[in-house]
Design an enzyme around this catalytic site. Structure first.
Site, PDB file in Angstrom:
ATOM      1  N   GLY A  81      -5.937  10.698  -3.582  1.00 18.54           N
ATOM      2  CA  GLY A  81      -6.545  10.539  -2.485  1.00 18.54           C
ATOM      3  C   GLY A  81      -6.271  11.781  -1.644  1.00 18.54           C
ATOM      4  N   ASP A  82      -6.388  11.670  -0.461  1.00 25.39           N
ATOM      5  CA  ASP A  82      -6.086  12.551   0.624  1.00 25.39           C
ATOM      6  C   ASP A  82      -4.464  12.890   0.744  1.00 25.39           C
ATOM      7  OD1 ASP A  82      -6.312   9.952   1.542  1.00 25.39           O
ATOM      8  OD2 ASP A  82      -6.241  10.620   3.853  1.00 25.39           O
ATOM      9  N   ARG A  84      -6.630   8.868 -10.300  1.00 25.58           N
ATOM     10  CA  ARG A  84      -7.360   9.332  -9.075  1.00 25.58           C
ATOM     11  C   ARG A  84      -6.132   9.787  -8.060  1.00 25.58           C
ATOM     12  NH1 ARG A  84      -6.728   7.314  -3.597  1.00 25.58           N
ATOM     13  NH2 ARG A  84      -8.612   7.707  -2.447  1.00 25.58           N
ATOM     14  N   THR A 136       1.907   7.054  -0.028  1.00 28.51           N
ATOM     15  CA  THR A 136       0.804   5.879  -0.451  1.00 28.51           C
ATOM     16  C   THR A 136       0.898   5.772  -1.731  1.00 28.51           C
ATOM     17  OG1 THR A 136      -1.412   5.298  -0.010  1.00 28.51           O
ATOM     18  CG2 THR A 136      -1.005   7.522  -0.763  1.00 28.51           C
ATOM     19  N   GLY A 171      -9.759   7.978   1.187  1.00 26.33           N
ATOM     20  CA  GLY A 171      -9.234   9.647   1.206  1.00 26.33           C
ATOM     21  C   GLY A 171     -10.284  10.510   0.536  1.00 26.33           C
ATOM     22  N   SER A 230       0.805  -1.225  -0.068  1.00 24.92           N
ATOM     23  CA  SER A 230       0.059   0.131   0.139  1.00 24.92           C
ATOM     24  C   SER A 230       0.886   1.072   0.019  1.00 24.92           C
ATOM     25  CB  SER A 230      -1.167   0.107   1.243  1.00 24.92           C
ATOM     26  OG  SER A 230      -0.223  -0.252   2.459  1.00 24.92           O
ATOM     27  N   THR A 237      -5.388   8.256   7.202  1.00 27.95           N
ATOM     28  CA  THR A 237      -5.125   6.902   6.581  1.00 27.95           C
ATOM     29  C   THR A 237      -7.109   6.512   6.192  1.00 27.95           C
ATOM     30  OG1 THR A 237      -4.357   4.624   6.140  1.00 27.95           O
ATOM     31  CG2 THR A 237      -5.027   5.608   8.460  1.00 27.95           C
ATOM     32  N   GLY A 238      -7.063   5.790   5.346  1.00 26.20           N
ATOM     33  CA  GLY A 238      -8.222   5.398   4.993  1.00 26.20           C
ATOM     34  C   GLY A 238      -8.977   5.851   3.662  1.00 26.20           C
ATOM     35  N   THR A 264      -2.147   3.852   4.236  1.00 28.09           N
ATOM     36  CA  THR A 264      -1.228   4.845   3.995  1.00 28.09           C
ATOM     37  C   THR A 264       0.080   5.114   5.230  1.00 28.09           C
ATOM     38  OG1 THR A 264      -2.379   6.038   2.511  1.00 28.09           O
ATOM     39  CG2 THR A 264      -0.811   7.288   3.779  1.00 28.09           C
TER      40      THR A 264
HETATM   41  N1  ASP Z   1      -5.775   7.507   1.978  1.00 23.20           N
HETATM   42  C1  ASP Z   1      -5.484   6.548   1.052  1.00 23.20           C
HETATM   43  C2  ASP Z   1      -5.995   7.145  -0.026  1.00 23.20           C
HETATM   44  O1  ASP Z   1      -7.183   7.431  -0.038  1.00 23.20           O
HETATM   45  C3  ASP Z   1      -5.609   5.101   1.253  1.00 23.20           C
HETATM   46  C4  ASP Z   1      -5.255   4.637   2.666  1.00 23.20           C
HETATM   47  O2  ASP Z   1      -4.670   5.266   3.629  1.00 23.20           O
HETATM   48  O3  ASP Z   1      -5.741   3.692   2.971  1.00 23.20           O
HETATM   49  O4  ASP Z   1      -5.427   7.123  -1.156  1.00 23.20           O
END
Ligand code: ASP
Length: 337
Positions: free
Chosen positions: A227-228, A225, A215, A251, A78, A248-249, A197
């Site tokens: 993300g955050d 794409r 990440t 985004g 990841s 994380t998660g 991330t």
């Molecule tokens: N935040 C990351 C994204 O959206 C992915 C992650 O942290 O799981 O790309």
């Protein structure tokens, strides 16, 4: 960790106490240096950051070197090299960095460079800009002497080809993550998840804060794409007067709520790091309860006293802490569900 020995005399008593009693017996003591980062794989990353912090190094250098560990770790699918690709089979990396003076640099959808965090730092230090994306970011990286590499490992390619059979885009929730394996620190869990991330925040001996976030993003995302994680204010934010936060998660939900900036602003209002993270999570849940039920978002924060905390939507979010008292601590973050 070898450096711990150096602190045995000074911290023998402290080690015997729990963190709460230390904090209450030394109310004005700033817990520094310190580095915290997301997920179990943060332990190995913190260890490298600590090597810099303990030599009175700068927090900025510590976070850059720290996140190199998962970026280079092929078994981590990841972050960086070995990251799961987008739906076109391309590994596109997002990263940002922020220092104690509010300087920032980021790269978005960067391909073929193993350490996007270092390219982000070059954007910060060598250009008048704050973000470079895609081909332009790659061109800049190559001009700066970075090596062009294939980042798609055989196992990530295999996972992608298996995914293509159904081609269903579905961020998997990392509920009840496995804990860090002390016996085999290089064999880190995470491979069973299609996102995660590393966000890292450090405070150095001088009390200065910096952060890094890197990440490969959500696996099998649309090509292009973002993300955050490379967005300052969303995936990472540092205010040297207040503290820092990272996320994380999924985004998209973090970007919608400018999550990390929100966490820092809440700490400015007096929230503890954990309460600030919790409120940021609650904003996401309150706005979209139906979506929030099925996704993971976690925030991790540290304030200027070196106090830290985290909160996530789902169970299973863990983070790693390294300070003078504990060098390989993994904490299970609290969560809404
Ligand atoms: N935040 C990351 C994204 O959206 C992915 C992650 O942290 O799981 O790309």
């Amino acid at each position: 960790m070898i450096n711990r020995r150096k602190f045995i005399t000074a911290s023998a008593l402290l080690l015997a106490l729990d963190k709460k009693s230390i904090a209450s017996s030394l109310p004005n003591e700033v817990n520094k240096p310190i580095v915290i980062s997301t997920w179990d794989f943060g332990v190995a990353a913190n260890a490298d950051a600590w090597k810099i912090l303990i030599k009175n190094g700068r927090a900025l250098d510590a976070v850059e070197q720290g996140v190199w560990v998962p970026e280079a770790d092929e078994s981590n699918q990841s972050v960086g090299y070995g990251g799961l690709p987008d739906r076109d089979g391309k590994v596109t990396l997002d990263a940002c960095i922020m220092d104690e003076n509010g300087n920032i640099g980021a790269v978005l959808a960067l391909e073929h460079i193993k350490h996007p965090i270092s390219v982000a730092r070059k954007v910060m230090e060598k250009t008048p800009h704050v973000m470079l994306a895609g081909d332009g970011a790659l061109q800049f990286a190559l001009e700066q002497g970075f090596k062009k590499e294939n980042l798609l490992t055989p196992s990530s390619e295999k996972a992608w080809k298996a995914w293509l059979k159904t081609a269903k885009y579905e961020p998997m929730m990392n509920v009840e993550n496995k804990l860090y394996d002390k016996a085999a620190p290089q064999k880190l869990p995470g491979n069973q998840y299609n996102h995660d991330t590393i966000g890292m925040i450090a405070m150095d001996v001088k009390g200065n804060l910096s952060g890094a976030c890197t990440t490969s993003g959500m696996a099998y995302k649309l090509h292009g794409r973002i993300g955050d994680s490379p967005i300052i204010g969303a995936g990472l934010y540092i205010d040297n007067e207040i503290g820092g936060a990272t996320s994380t998660g999924v985004g998209e939900e973090v970007v919608r709520n400018v999550g990390s900036f929100l966490v820092v602003e809440l700490m400015r209002q007096g929230y503890s790091p954990e309460d600030a993270c919790k409120e940021a999570v609650m904003r996401i849940i309150r706005k979209k309860p139906e979506i929030a039920k099925n996704i993971q978002v976690g925030f991790l924060a540290m304030n200027k006293n070196g106090e830290y905390g985290a909160y996530a939507i789902q169970r299973g979010f863990s983070y790693a802490v390294c300070d003078r008292m504990k060098q390989d601590l993994v904490i299970k973050g609290k969560s809404y569900y």
